[in-house]
Design a protein around this motif. Structure first.
Motif, PDB file in Angstrom:
ATOM      1  N   ALA A  89       0.811  -1.222   0.000  1.00  0.00           N
ATOM      2  CA  ALA A  89       0.000   0.000   0.000  1.00  0.00           C
ATOM      3  C   ALA A  89       0.842   1.269   0.000  1.00  0.00           C
ATOM      4  CB  ALA A  89      -0.946  -0.014   1.204  1.00  0.00           C
ATOM      5  N   LYS A  90       1.930   1.283   0.747  1.00  0.00           N
ATOM      6  CA  LYS A  90       2.757   2.499   0.818  1.00  0.00           C
ATOM      7  C   LYS A  90       3.446   2.773  -0.516  1.00  0.00           C
ATOM      8  CE  LYS A  90       3.411   2.594   5.769  1.00  0.00           C
ATOM      9  NZ  LYS A  90       4.331   2.674   6.894  1.00  0.00           N
ATOM     10  N   ILE A  91       3.831   1.735  -1.236  1.00  0.00           N
ATOM     11  CA  ILE A  91       4.428   1.928  -2.560  1.00  0.00           C
ATOM     12  C   ILE A  91       3.361   2.425  -3.522  1.00  0.00           C
ATOM     13  CG2 ILE A  91       5.430   0.739  -4.550  1.00  0.00           C
ATOM     14  CD1 ILE A  91       7.036  -0.975  -2.576  1.00  0.00           C
ATOM     15  N   SER A  93       0.680   4.120  -2.846  1.00  0.00           N
ATOM     16  CA  SER A  93       0.348   5.494  -2.488  1.00  0.00           C
ATOM     17  C   SER A  93       1.411   6.472  -3.005  1.00  0.00           C
ATOM     18  CB  SER A  93       0.215   5.604  -0.968  1.00  0.00           C
ATOM     19  OG  SER A  93      -0.035   6.926  -0.593  1.00  0.00           O
ATOM     20  N   TYR A  94       2.672   6.137  -2.804  1.00  0.00           N
ATOM     21  CA  TYR A  94       3.768   6.975  -3.296  1.00  0.00           C
ATOM     22  C   TYR A  94       3.674   7.144  -4.810  1.00  0.00           C
ATOM     23  CZ  TYR A  94       8.424   8.369  -4.792  1.00  0.00           C
ATOM     24  OH  TYR A  94       9.475   9.011  -5.403  1.00  0.00           O
ATOM     25  N   ASP A  97       0.793   9.399  -5.932  1.00  0.00           N
ATOM     26  CA  ASP A  97       1.072  10.817  -5.689  1.00  0.00           C
ATOM     27  C   ASP A  97       2.132  11.375  -6.634  1.00  0.00           C
ATOM     28  OD1 ASP A  97      -0.750  10.792  -3.614  1.00  0.00           O
ATOM     29  OD2 ASP A  97       0.778  10.660  -2.042  1.00  0.00           O
ATOM     30  N   LYS A 129      11.293  -0.038   4.688  1.00  0.00           N
ATOM     31  CA  LYS A 129      10.412   0.953   5.325  1.00  0.00           C
ATOM     32  C   LYS A 129       9.642   1.733   4.265  1.00  0.00           C
ATOM     33  CE  LYS A 129      13.335   1.478   9.364  1.00  0.00           C
ATOM     34  NZ  LYS A 129      14.132   2.394  10.184  1.00  0.00           N
ATOM     35  N   PHE A 130       9.743   1.294   3.011  1.00  0.00           N
ATOM     36  CA  PHE A 130       9.053   1.888   1.867  1.00  0.00           C
ATOM     37  C   PHE A 130       9.497   3.318   1.570  1.00  0.00           C
ATOM     38  CE2 PHE A 130       6.252  -1.343   3.732  1.00  0.00           C
ATOM     39  CZ  PHE A 130       6.313  -2.269   2.706  1.00  0.00           C
ATOM     40  N   GLN A 131      10.758   3.599   1.884  1.00  0.00           N
ATOM     41  CA  GLN A 131      11.356   4.876   1.519  1.00  0.00           C
ATOM     42  C   GLN A 131      12.118   4.680   0.218  1.00  0.00           C
ATOM     43  OE1 GLN A 131      13.631   4.892   5.129  1.00  0.00           O
ATOM     44  NE2 GLN A 131      12.387   6.540   6.019  1.00  0.00           N
TER      45      GLN A 131
END
Length: 137
Positions: A89-91, A93-94, A97, A129-131
């Motif tokens: 999900a975090k990937i 979302s990034y 955006d 950490k999806f950074q």
């Protein structure tokens, strides 16, 4: 030491054709759930000295790779985006955006990071950490 090096070299590229029933159960379930409508063109198992991996290539050129336990390690799609179920999900979302309208054509994961190849040609690496830690063209 030499024996270990030569044995490793002897096993490199040791792909063996298999049938679906020879995949780990977890891999079979992933295929049944996410690729049920696709024809399987080829399945192989690569057995090394220490580990095994499995490759499944579909008739349309899409491919999924699994580790020895049947966990997916790579999903690549030629004509359509990688199914959302494989994208954390975090990937997602990034990417929504930063790159709206761009889709993921390939995603790979290992113990350290995720690597995604986008339809616009970018290759983005995320840590656990999806950074974002790297962007390549």
């Amino acid at each position: 030491m030499c024996c270990v090096v030569f044995s490793t070299m002897a096993y490199a590229g040791n792909d063996k054709p298999i049938v679906k029933g020879q995949l780990p159960k977890a891999a079979q379930q992933i295929i049944d759930k996410n690729f049920a409508d696709k024809k399987i063109a080829m399945m192989t198992m690569e057995a090394g000295v220490i580990d095994k991996s499995y490759d499944v290539v579909f008739a349309d050129g899409d491919k999924i790779e699994f580790d020895r336990k049947g966990r997916w390690t790579s999903v690549s799609c030629r004509k359509q985006p990688v199914p959302n179920v494989f994208i954390p999900a975090k990937i997602a979302s990034y990417l929504k955006d930063m790159y709206p309208g761009v889709s993921i054509r390939k995603i790979e994961k290992d113990d350290k990071d995720y690597d995604v190849e986008l339809s616009n040609g970018l290759d983005i690496t995320f840590n656990k950490k999806f950074q974002v830690i790297e962007i390549d063209r």
